[in-house]
Write a protein that holds these residues in place. Structure first.
Motif, PDB file in Angstrom:
ATOM      1  N   VAL A 120       0.852  -1.196   0.000  1.00 24.58           N
ATOM      2  CA  VAL A 120       0.000   0.000   0.000  1.00 24.58           C
ATOM      3  C   VAL A 120       0.884   1.240   0.000  1.00 24.58           C
ATOM      4  O   VAL A 120       1.492   1.586   1.017  1.00 24.58           O
ATOM      5  CB  VAL A 120      -0.952   0.002   1.213  1.00 24.58           C
ATOM      6  N   MET A 121       0.965   1.921  -1.140  1.00 27.45           N
ATOM      7  CA  MET A 121       1.749   3.151  -1.274  1.00 27.45           C
ATOM      8  C   MET A 121       0.847   4.384  -1.325  1.00 27.45           C
ATOM      9  O   MET A 121       1.106   5.392  -0.685  1.00 27.45           O
ATOM     10  CB  MET A 121       2.616   3.082  -2.528  1.00 27.45           C
ATOM     11  N   TYR A 122      -0.206   4.279  -2.114  1.00 28.50           N
ATOM     12  CA  TYR A 122      -1.168   5.366  -2.256  1.00 28.50           C
ATOM     13  C   TYR A 122      -2.556   4.836  -1.921  1.00 28.50           C
ATOM     14  O   TYR A 122      -2.796   3.629  -1.949  1.00 28.50           O
ATOM     15  CB  TYR A 122      -1.167   5.928  -3.679  1.00 28.50           C
ATOM     16  N   THR A 123      -3.459   5.752  -1.609  1.00 28.43           N
ATOM     17  CA  THR A 123      -4.837   5.386  -1.321  1.00 28.43           C
ATOM     18  C   THR A 123      -5.773   6.249  -2.164  1.00 28.43           C
ATOM     19  O   THR A 123      -5.331   7.120  -2.921  1.00 28.43           O
ATOM     20  CB  THR A 123      -5.168   5.584   0.167  1.00 28.43           C
ATOM     21  N   ALA A 124      -7.071   5.997  -1.998  1.00 29.11           N
ATOM     22  CA  ALA A 124      -8.052   6.767  -2.767  1.00 29.11           C
ATOM     23  C   ALA A 124      -8.031   8.250  -2.407  1.00 29.11           C
ATOM     24  O   ALA A 124      -8.379   9.093  -3.240  1.00 29.11           O
ATOM     25  CB  ALA A 124      -9.449   6.191  -2.531  1.00 29.11           C
ATOM     26  N   MET A 125      -7.632   8.590  -1.186  1.00 30.39           N
ATOM     27  CA  MET A 125      -7.578   9.994  -0.804  1.00 30.39           C
ATOM     28  C   MET A 125      -6.545  10.742  -1.636  1.00 30.39           C
ATOM     29  O   MET A 125      -6.763  11.901  -2.025  1.00 30.39           O
ATOM     30  CB  MET A 125      -7.255  10.122   0.684  1.00 30.39           C
ATOM     31  N   GLU A 126      -5.417  10.109  -1.919  1.00 26.35           N
ATOM     32  CA  GLU A 126      -4.413  10.738  -2.782  1.00 26.35           C
ATOM     33  C   GLU A 126      -4.934  10.906  -4.201  1.00 26.35           C
ATOM     34  O   GLU A 126      -4.588  11.874  -4.894  1.00 26.35           O
ATOM     35  CB  GLU A 126      -3.124   9.907  -2.794  1.00 26.35           C
ATOM     36  N   VAL A 127      -5.765   9.965  -4.647  1.00 29.34           N
ATOM     37  CA  VAL A 127      -6.375  10.098  -5.974  1.00 29.34           C
ATOM     38  C   VAL A 127      -7.299  11.300  -6.013  1.00 29.34           C
ATOM     39  O   VAL A 127      -7.262  12.120  -6.953  1.00 29.34           O
ATOM     40  CB  VAL A 127      -7.136   8.810  -6.344  1.00 29.34           C
ATOM     41  N   LEU A 128      -8.127  11.455  -4.987  1.00 27.52           N
ATOM     42  CA  LEU A 128      -9.074  12.569  -4.936  1.00 27.52           C
ATOM     43  C   LEU A 128      -8.358  13.910  -4.826  1.00 27.52           C
ATOM     44  O   LEU A 128      -8.848  14.928  -5.322  1.00 27.52           O
ATOM     45  CB  LEU A 128     -10.039  12.385  -3.753  1.00 27.52           C
ATOM     46  N   GLU A 129      -7.202  13.927  -4.173  1.00 32.84           N
ATOM     47  CA  GLU A 129      -6.457  15.176  -4.001  1.00 32.84           C
ATOM     48  C   GLU A 129      -5.493  15.442  -5.152  1.00 32.84           C
ATOM     49  O   GLU A 129      -4.763  16.439  -5.143  1.00 32.84           O
ATOM     50  CB  GLU A 129      -5.685  15.129  -2.680  1.00 32.84           C
ATOM     51  N   GLY A 130      -5.484  14.551  -6.152  1.00 38.12           N
ATOM     52  CA  GLY A 130      -4.655  14.767  -7.327  1.00 38.12           C
ATOM     53  C   GLY A 130      -3.193  14.457  -7.139  1.00 38.12           C
ATOM     54  O   GLY A 130      -2.353  14.865  -7.957  1.00 38.12           O
ATOM     55  N   GLU A 131      -2.841  13.726  -6.088  1.00 38.50           N
ATOM     56  CA  GLU A 131      -1.438  13.404  -5.831  1.00 38.50           C
ATOM     57  C   GLU A 131      -0.965  12.163  -6.587  1.00 38.50           C
ATOM     58  O   GLU A 131       0.241  11.923  -6.686  1.00 38.50           O
ATOM     59  CB  GLU A 131      -1.215  13.213  -4.328  1.00 38.50           C
ATOM     60  N   CYS A 132      -1.893  11.355  -7.081  1.00 38.80           N
ATOM     61  CA  CYS A 132      -1.530  10.177  -7.857  1.00 38.80           C
ATOM     62  C   CYS A 132      -2.691   9.786  -8.751  1.00 38.80           C
ATOM     63  O   CYS A 132      -3.804  10.299  -8.610  1.00 38.80           O
ATOM     64  CB  CYS A 132      -1.140   9.005  -6.945  1.00 38.80           C
ATOM     65  N   ARG A 133      -2.421   8.880  -9.684  1.00 43.74           N
ATOM     66  CA  ARG A 133      -3.452   8.363 -10.560  1.00 43.74           C
ATOM     67  C   ARG A 133      -4.110   7.138  -9.907  1.00 43.74           C
ATOM     68  O   ARG A 133      -3.523   6.503  -9.032  1.00 43.74           O
ATOM     69  CB  ARG A 133      -2.866   7.987 -11.915  1.00 43.74           C
ATOM     70  N   MET A 134      -5.309   6.827 -10.363  1.00 43.44           N
ATOM     71  CA  MET A 134      -6.016   5.672  -9.817  1.00 43.44           C
ATOM     72  C   MET A 134      -5.219   4.391 -10.031  1.00 43.44           C
ATOM     73  O   MET A 134      -5.163   3.522  -9.152  1.00 43.44           O
ATOM     74  CB  MET A 134      -7.394   5.546 -10.457  1.00 43.44           C
ATOM     75  N   GLU A 135      -4.564   4.268 -11.175  1.00 43.89           N
ATOM     76  CA  GLU A 135      -3.784   3.066 -11.451  1.00 43.89           C
ATOM     77  C   GLU A 135      -2.646   2.896 -10.452  1.00 43.89           C
ATOM     78  O   GLU A 135      -2.244   1.769 -10.138  1.00 43.89           O
ATOM     79  CB  GLU A 135      -3.225   3.133 -12.878  1.00 43.89           C
ATOM     80  N   GLN A 136      -2.137   4.011  -9.905  1.00 43.23           N
ATOM     81  CA  GLN A 136      -1.075   3.923  -8.905  1.00 43.23           C
ATOM     82  C   GLN A 136      -1.621   3.492  -7.547  1.00 43.23           C
ATOM     83  O   GLN A 136      -0.923   2.829  -6.771  1.00 43.23           O
ATOM     84  CB  GLN A 136      -0.366   5.274  -8.773  1.00 43.23           C
TER      85      GLN A 136
END
Length: 333
Positions: A120-136
């Protein structure tokens, strides 16, 4: 003496598990059944109107292929996360693209059951905040690449996730062509529950044959209907046939009749569940499937529309010596 015996027998009947639960749920179940019947008529009429109006397939027709199923219970500790992991893995093994969304914010455990906690590196919160892509943020299972896990958050509060953000995440997952999206709902019926069911169009209620779990499941069933979720199925977990035979536990049929929800599956009590959890390997991946693993696989096949048998858990499993004795004596239980 006969009078005292009849009085004692009457008192025993009053305190049976079925009798207690009947008193607790009788009035609520009747009211909910009437409401459900009315709501189904309304939904059927609305669906007919929509089908008549929609003459051409829309560009988002692929969204209709994605089934979003929330797995909930109300009461904690009844096996929601275990059910999510085993159903998701079983359906992925049938060849479908499956995403498991761990919506238990701050108390996630689904990654542990799948053995993915170290990835687990990224979560959905990072996706919503634009810090990563969903695929990441998606974690693909190494054993079955068609299965992916999306943890919502590692250390945020449940109030950081809204219904709109949950709907947005589900829409993104649909665009990624997942066919089944399972949402592991947190315990309780507060804001975490409301947010988790926001993007779902189906629900599976997990309960155990205990009066506390059944009452909470009945409450959750009413809340699902109030929020527009009418496609609801039931899984009865941790069933013990020996206790049912002694009338110390309600049968699966009793639980299903009390809740008035269609039965998807019944899972027997199994110590191998603890072993598989500690190893980070869903029960359905064991080379030698236990009865619980078979029950999970059968439930998964019913989810995807395949007809399968329901394991009879109302009678205890007989040992080899009991079966030999029945063979020679002709006795059957």
């Amino acid at each position: 003496m006969a009078t005292s015996t009849r009085a004692a027998t009457s008192s025993v009947r009053v305190v049976t598990p079925r009798a207690r639960c009947d008193r607790v749920l009788r009035s609520r179940s009747r009211a909910r059944s009437r409401a459900l019947a009315r709501s189904r008529v309304v939904v059927a009429r609305a669906a007919a109107d929509d089908a008549a109006d929609d003459e051409t397939p829309a560009a988002g027709a692929g969204d209709e292929d994605a089934r979003v199923i929330v797995i909930t219970s109300g009461k904690g500790g009844v096996g929601k996360t275990t059910t999510s992991a085993n159903l998701g893995m079983s359906i992925a093994r049938l060849g479908y693209r499956v995403c498991l969304v761990d919506a238990d914010i701050g108390l996630r455990n689904l990654d542990l059951l799948l053995g993915l906690e170290n990835r687990v590196m990224y979560t959905a919160m990072e996706v919503l905040e634009g810090e990563c892509r969903m695929e990441q943020a998606l974690i693909r299972d190494k054993r079955w690449r068609s299965l992916a896990l999306l943890p919502i958050s590692k250390n945020r509060q449940k109030y950081n996730v809204t219904k709109d953000s949950m709907n947005l995440l589900i829409d993104i997952l649909k665009d990624m062509n997942f066919q089944y999206i399972f949402i592991d709902c947190p315990a309780g019926i507060d804001v975490g529950f409301i947010n988790a069911i926001a993007g779902a169009n189906e629900s599976i209620i997990v309960t155990t044959p205990e009066i506390t779990a059944i009452r909470d499941a009945d409450r959750v069933a009413g809340l699902l209907e109030a929020n527009g979720l009418y496609d609801v199925k039931l899984i009865v977990n941790r069933v013990r046939a020996d206790m049912i035979k002694k009338n110390d536990m309600m049968s699966v049929k009793d639980v299903q009749e009390m809740l008035g929800v269609p039965l998807l599956g019944a899972i027997p009590e199994d110590t191998e569940v603890i072993v598989s959890t500690n190893r980070g390997e869903p029960l359905v991946l064991k080379k030698k499937l236990t009865l619980a693993g078979i029950a999970y696989e059968n439930a998964a096949r019913r989810v995807v529309g395949k007809e399968d048998f329901m394991i009879d858990l109302d009678q205890p499993k007989k040992g080899i010596f009991q079966r030999i004795g029945d063979f020679f004596t002709g006795g059957e239980e």
